[in-house]
Design a protein around this motif. Structure first.
Motif, PDB file in Angstrom:
ATOM      1  N   TYR A   1       0.804  -1.220   0.000  1.00 15.20           N
ATOM      2  CA  TYR A   1       0.000   0.000   0.000  1.00 15.20           C
ATOM      3  C   TYR A   1       0.837   1.271   0.000  1.00 15.20           C
ATOM      4  CZ  TYR A   1      -3.815  -3.101   1.443  1.00 15.20           C
ATOM      5  OH  TYR A   1      -4.754  -4.102   1.516  1.00 15.20           O
ATOM      6  N   ASP A   2       0.365   2.270  -0.769  1.00 13.22           N
ATOM      7  CA  ASP A   2       0.787   3.634  -0.523  1.00 13.22           C
ATOM      8  C   ASP A   2       0.208   4.013   0.835  1.00 13.22           C
ATOM      9  OD1 ASP A   2       0.245   4.842  -3.948  1.00 13.22           O
ATOM     10  OD2 ASP A   2       1.776   3.513  -3.091  1.00 13.22           O
ATOM     11  N   MET A   3       0.975   4.771   1.619  1.00 11.82           N
ATOM     12  CA  MET A   3       0.548   5.132   2.969  1.00 11.82           C
ATOM     13  C   MET A   3       0.603   6.642   3.161  1.00 11.82           C
ATOM     14  SD  MET A   3      -0.206   2.289   4.605  1.00 11.82           S
ATOM     15  CE  MET A   3      -0.176   2.827   6.325  1.00 11.82           C
ATOM     16  N   GLY A   4      -0.084   7.111   4.190  1.00 15.45           N
ATOM     17  CA  GLY A   4      -0.078   8.545   4.435  1.00 15.45           C
ATOM     18  C   GLY A   4      -0.258   8.891   5.897  1.00 15.45           C
ATOM     19  N   TRP A   5       0.122  10.108   6.210  1.00 14.42           N
ATOM     20  CA  TRP A   5      -0.159  10.701   7.517  1.00 14.42           C
ATOM     21  C   TRP A   5      -1.237  11.769   7.326  1.00 14.42           C
ATOM     22  CZ3 TRP A   5       1.414   9.101  12.166  1.00 14.42           C
ATOM     23  CH2 TRP A   5       2.529   8.265  12.254  1.00 14.42           C
ATOM     24  N   PHE A   6      -2.147  11.825   8.278  1.00 12.40           N
ATOM     25  CA  PHE A   6      -3.244  12.764   8.280  1.00 12.40           C
ATOM     26  C   PHE A   6      -3.315  13.381   9.671  1.00 12.40           C
ATOM     27  CE2 PHE A   6      -4.921  11.118   4.274  1.00 12.40           C
ATOM     28  CZ  PHE A   6      -4.329   9.862   4.248  1.00 12.40           C
ATOM     29  N   ARG A   7      -3.975  14.529   9.799  1.00 12.26           N
ATOM     30  CA  ARG A   7      -4.107  15.142  11.115  1.00 12.26           C
ATOM     31  C   ARG A   7      -5.458  15.826  11.233  1.00 12.26           C
ATOM     32  NH1 ARG A   7       0.392  20.050  10.620  1.00 12.26           N
ATOM     33  NH2 ARG A   7      -0.818  21.400   9.202  1.00 12.26           N
ATOM     34  N   GLN A   8      -5.881  15.952  12.487  1.00 15.30           N
ATOM     35  CA  GLN A   8      -7.134  16.641  12.774  1.00 15.30           C
ATOM     36  C   GLN A   8      -6.921  17.561  13.967  1.00 15.30           C
ATOM     37  OE1 GLN A   8     -10.587  14.139  13.366  1.00 15.30           O
ATOM     38  NE2 GLN A   8     -11.958  15.818  12.836  1.00 15.30           N
ATOM     39  N   ALA A   9      -7.052  18.843  13.714  1.00 14.37           N
ATOM     40  CA  ALA A   9      -6.947  19.851  14.763  1.00 14.37           C
ATOM     41  C   ALA A   9      -8.320  20.072  15.384  1.00 14.37           C
ATOM     42  CB  ALA A   9      -6.402  21.150  14.181  1.00 14.37           C
ATOM     43  N   PRO A  10      -8.368  20.585  16.607  1.00  7.40           N
ATOM     44  CA  PRO A  10      -9.660  20.825  17.271  1.00  7.40           C
ATOM     45  C   PRO A  10     -10.573  21.709  16.421  1.00  7.40           C
ATOM     46  CG  PRO A  10      -7.865  21.065  18.820  1.00  7.40           C
ATOM     47  CD  PRO A  10      -7.226  20.921  17.484  1.00  7.40           C
ATOM     48  N   GLY A  11     -11.794  21.249  16.214  1.00  6.02           N
ATOM     49  CA  GLY A  11     -12.767  22.033  15.477  1.00  6.02           C
ATOM     50  C   GLY A  11     -12.593  22.025  13.975  1.00  6.02           C
ATOM     51  N   LYS A  12     -11.659  21.226  13.483  1.00  5.42           N
ATOM     52  CA  LYS A  12     -11.397  21.191  12.040  1.00  5.42           C
ATOM     53  C   LYS A  12     -11.562  19.771  11.500  1.00  5.42           C
ATOM     54  CE  LYS A  12      -8.246  25.134  11.896  1.00  5.42           C
ATOM     55  NZ  LYS A  12      -6.919  25.626  11.415  1.00  5.42           N
ATOM     56  N   GLU A  13     -11.700  19.665  10.194  1.00  2.00           N
ATOM     57  CA  GLU A  13     -11.788  18.355   9.565  1.00  2.00           C
ATOM     58  C   GLU A  13     -10.390  17.736   9.451  1.00  2.00           C
ATOM     59  OE1 GLU A  13     -15.746  19.028   6.763  1.00  2.00           O
ATOM     60  OE2 GLU A  13     -13.810  18.594   5.853  1.00  2.00           O
ATOM     61  N   ARG A  14     -10.360  16.417   9.371  1.00  2.00           N
ATOM     62  CA  ARG A  14      -9.098  15.716   9.178  1.00  2.00           C
ATOM     63  C   ARG A  14      -8.527  16.078   7.806  1.00  2.00           C
ATOM     64  NH1 ARG A  14      -9.221  10.111  11.760  1.00  2.00           N
ATOM     65  NH2 ARG A  14     -11.083   9.921  10.465  1.00  2.00           N
ATOM     66  N   GLU A  15      -7.216  16.294   7.753  1.00  2.64           N
ATOM     67  CA  GLU A  15      -6.579  16.707   6.512  1.00  2.64           C
ATOM     68  C   GLU A  15      -5.354  15.866   6.222  1.00  2.64           C
ATOM     69  OE1 GLU A  15      -5.069  20.718   6.718  1.00  2.64           O
ATOM     70  OE2 GLU A  15      -3.815  20.305   8.468  1.00  2.64           O
ATOM     71  N   PHE A  16      -5.021  15.782   4.950  1.00  2.82           N
ATOM     72  CA  PHE A  16      -3.823  15.079   4.505  1.00  2.82           C
ATOM     73  C   PHE A  16      -2.583  15.885   4.883  1.00  2.82           C
ATOM     74  CE2 PHE A  16      -1.082  12.637   1.811  1.00  2.82           C
ATOM     75  CZ  PHE A  16      -0.226  13.546   1.231  1.00  2.82           C
ATOM     76  N   VAL A  17      -1.518  15.173   5.303  1.00  6.75           N
ATOM     77  CA  VAL A  17      -0.259  15.817   5.667  1.00  6.75           C
ATOM     78  C   VAL A  17       0.865  15.384   4.720  1.00  6.75           C
ATOM     79  CG1 VAL A  17       1.515  16.048   7.448  1.00  6.75           C
ATOM     80  CG2 VAL A  17      -0.907  16.031   8.090  1.00  6.75           C
ATOM     81  N   ALA A  18       1.040  14.062   4.592  1.00  4.75           N
ATOM     82  CA  ALA A  18       2.155  13.551   3.789  1.00  4.75           C
ATOM     83  C   ALA A  18       1.836  12.147   3.322  1.00  4.75           C
ATOM     84  CB  ALA A  18       3.448  13.545   4.607  1.00  4.75           C
ATOM     85  N   GLY A  19       2.401  11.768   2.172  1.00  4.99           N
ATOM     86  CA  GLY A  19       2.177  10.443   1.636  1.00  4.99           C
ATOM     87  C   GLY A  19       3.446   9.840   1.082  1.00  4.99           C
ATOM     88  N   ILE A  20       3.445   8.509   0.950  1.00  3.02           N
ATOM     89  CA  ILE A  20       4.622   7.800   0.464  1.00  3.02           C
ATOM     90  C   ILE A  20       4.155   6.582  -0.332  1.00  3.02           C
ATOM     91  CG2 ILE A  20       4.813   6.435   2.600  1.00  3.02           C
ATOM     92  CD1 ILE A  20       7.893   6.738   2.298  1.00  3.02           C
ATOM     93  N   ASN A  21       4.855   6.290  -1.429  1.00  4.92           N
ATOM     94  CA  ASN A  21       4.432   5.147  -2.227  1.00  4.92           C
ATOM     95  C   ASN A  21       4.904   3.837  -1.604  1.00  4.92           C
ATOM     96  OD1 ASN A  21       7.159   5.232  -2.876  1.00  4.92           O
ATOM     97  ND2 ASN A  21       6.847   4.906  -5.059  1.00  4.92           N
ATOM     98  N   ARG A  22       4.546   2.726  -2.221  1.00 10.40           N
ATOM     99  CA  ARG A  22       4.775   1.406  -1.614  1.00 10.40           C
ATOM    100  C   ARG A  22       6.246   1.136  -1.329  1.00 10.40           C
ATOM    101  NH1 ARG A  22       1.572  -2.190  -5.871  1.00 10.40           N
ATOM    102  NH2 ARG A  22       2.359  -0.539  -7.195  1.00 10.40           N
ATOM    103  N   SER A  23       7.108   1.543  -2.229  1.00 12.96           N
ATOM    104  CA  SER A  23       8.528   1.247  -2.054  1.00 12.96           C
ATOM    105  C   SER A  23       9.253   2.296  -1.231  1.00 12.96           C
ATOM    106  CB  SER A  23       9.210   1.147  -3.422  1.00 12.96           C
ATOM    107  OG  SER A  23       9.225   2.412  -4.061  1.00 12.96           O
ATOM    108  N   GLY A  24       8.633   3.432  -1.036  1.00 13.76           N
ATOM    109  CA  GLY A  24       9.279   4.534  -0.320  1.00 13.76           C
ATOM    110  C   GLY A  24      10.071   5.467  -1.210  1.00 13.76           C
ATOM    111  N   SER A  25      10.024   5.250  -2.509  1.00 14.78           N
ATOM    112  CA  SER A  25      10.844   6.038  -3.430  1.00 14.78           C
ATOM    113  C   SER A  25      10.231   7.395  -3.769  1.00 14.78           C
ATOM    114  CB  SER A  25      11.078   5.264  -4.730  1.00 14.78           C
ATOM    115  OG  SER A  25       9.843   5.003  -5.383  1.00 14.78           O
ATOM    116  N   THR A  26       8.941   7.543  -3.500  1.00 16.81           N
ATOM    117  CA  THR A  26       8.247   8.792  -3.830  1.00 16.81           C
ATOM    118  C   THR A  26       7.478   9.290  -2.617  1.00 16.81           C
ATOM    119  OG1 THR A  26       7.993   8.134  -6.148  1.00 16.81           O
ATOM    120  CG2 THR A  26       6.560   9.891  -5.330  1.00 16.81           C
ATOM    121  N   THR A  27       7.657  10.558  -2.296  1.00 15.32           N
ATOM    122  CA  THR A  27       6.945  11.182  -1.188  1.00 15.32           C
ATOM    123  C   THR A  27       6.277  12.465  -1.660  1.00 15.32           C
ATOM    124  OG1 THR A  27       8.935  12.376  -0.491  1.00 15.32           O
ATOM    125  CG2 THR A  27       8.526  10.228   0.529  1.00 15.32           C
ATOM    126  N   TYR A  28       5.234  12.872  -0.964  1.00 17.31           N
ATOM    127  CA  TYR A  28       4.510  14.081  -1.338  1.00 17.31           C
ATOM    128  C   TYR A  28       3.908  14.674  -0.069  1.00 17.31           C
ATOM    129  CZ  TYR A  28       1.435  10.031  -1.957  1.00 17.31           C
ATOM    130  OH  TYR A  28       0.791   8.831  -1.795  1.00 17.31           O
TER     131      TYR A  28
END
Length: 116
Positions: free
Chosen positions: A32-59
């Motif tokens: 799987y491609d994986m990601g980190w997400f975050r949710q601040a108080p009173g806000k919707e959860r948002e995307f922070v960072a992602g990485i592909n299956r091998s780890g060679s690509t990040t965004y």
């Protein structure tokens, strides 16, 4: 199906650093491609960072680019988020998940609090 447990959060002063970990169960983590997400108080959860299956690509979201680094160790079924130059606006509960996220994968998250 992958299940995750996040850890590594805490209280840190602005400008400080933290490293978050995401331990995944099962033998399918590396599929799987994986990601980190975050949710601040009173806000919707948002995307922070992602990485592909091998780890060679990040965004990253524009708000964290240059300060946060995502990486993974498929042999350990673990993904990480190195957080440097933290700002008060980074305060949130941080979650890991597949990218795009799976509804049944969300863990409890780990709290990051950045004081000014």
């Amino acid at each position: 199906q992958v299940q995750v447990v996040e850890s590594g959060g805490g209280l840190v002063q602005a400008g400080g650093s933290l490293r978050l970990s995401c331990a995944a169960s099962g033998r399918t983590f590396s599929r799987y491609d994986m990601g980190w997400f975050r949710q601040a108080p009173g806000k919707e959860r948002e995307f922070v960072a992602g990485i592909n299956r091998s780890g060679s690509t990040t965004y990253y979201s524009d708000s964290v680019k240059g300060r946060l680094t995502i990486f993974r160790d498929n042999a350990k079924n673990t993904m990480y988020l190195q957080m440097n130059s933290l700002k008060p606006e980074d305060t949130a509960v941080y979650y890991c998940n597949r990218d795009p996220p799976g509804d049944n994968v969300w863990g409890q998250g780990t709290q990051v609090t950045v004081s000014s």
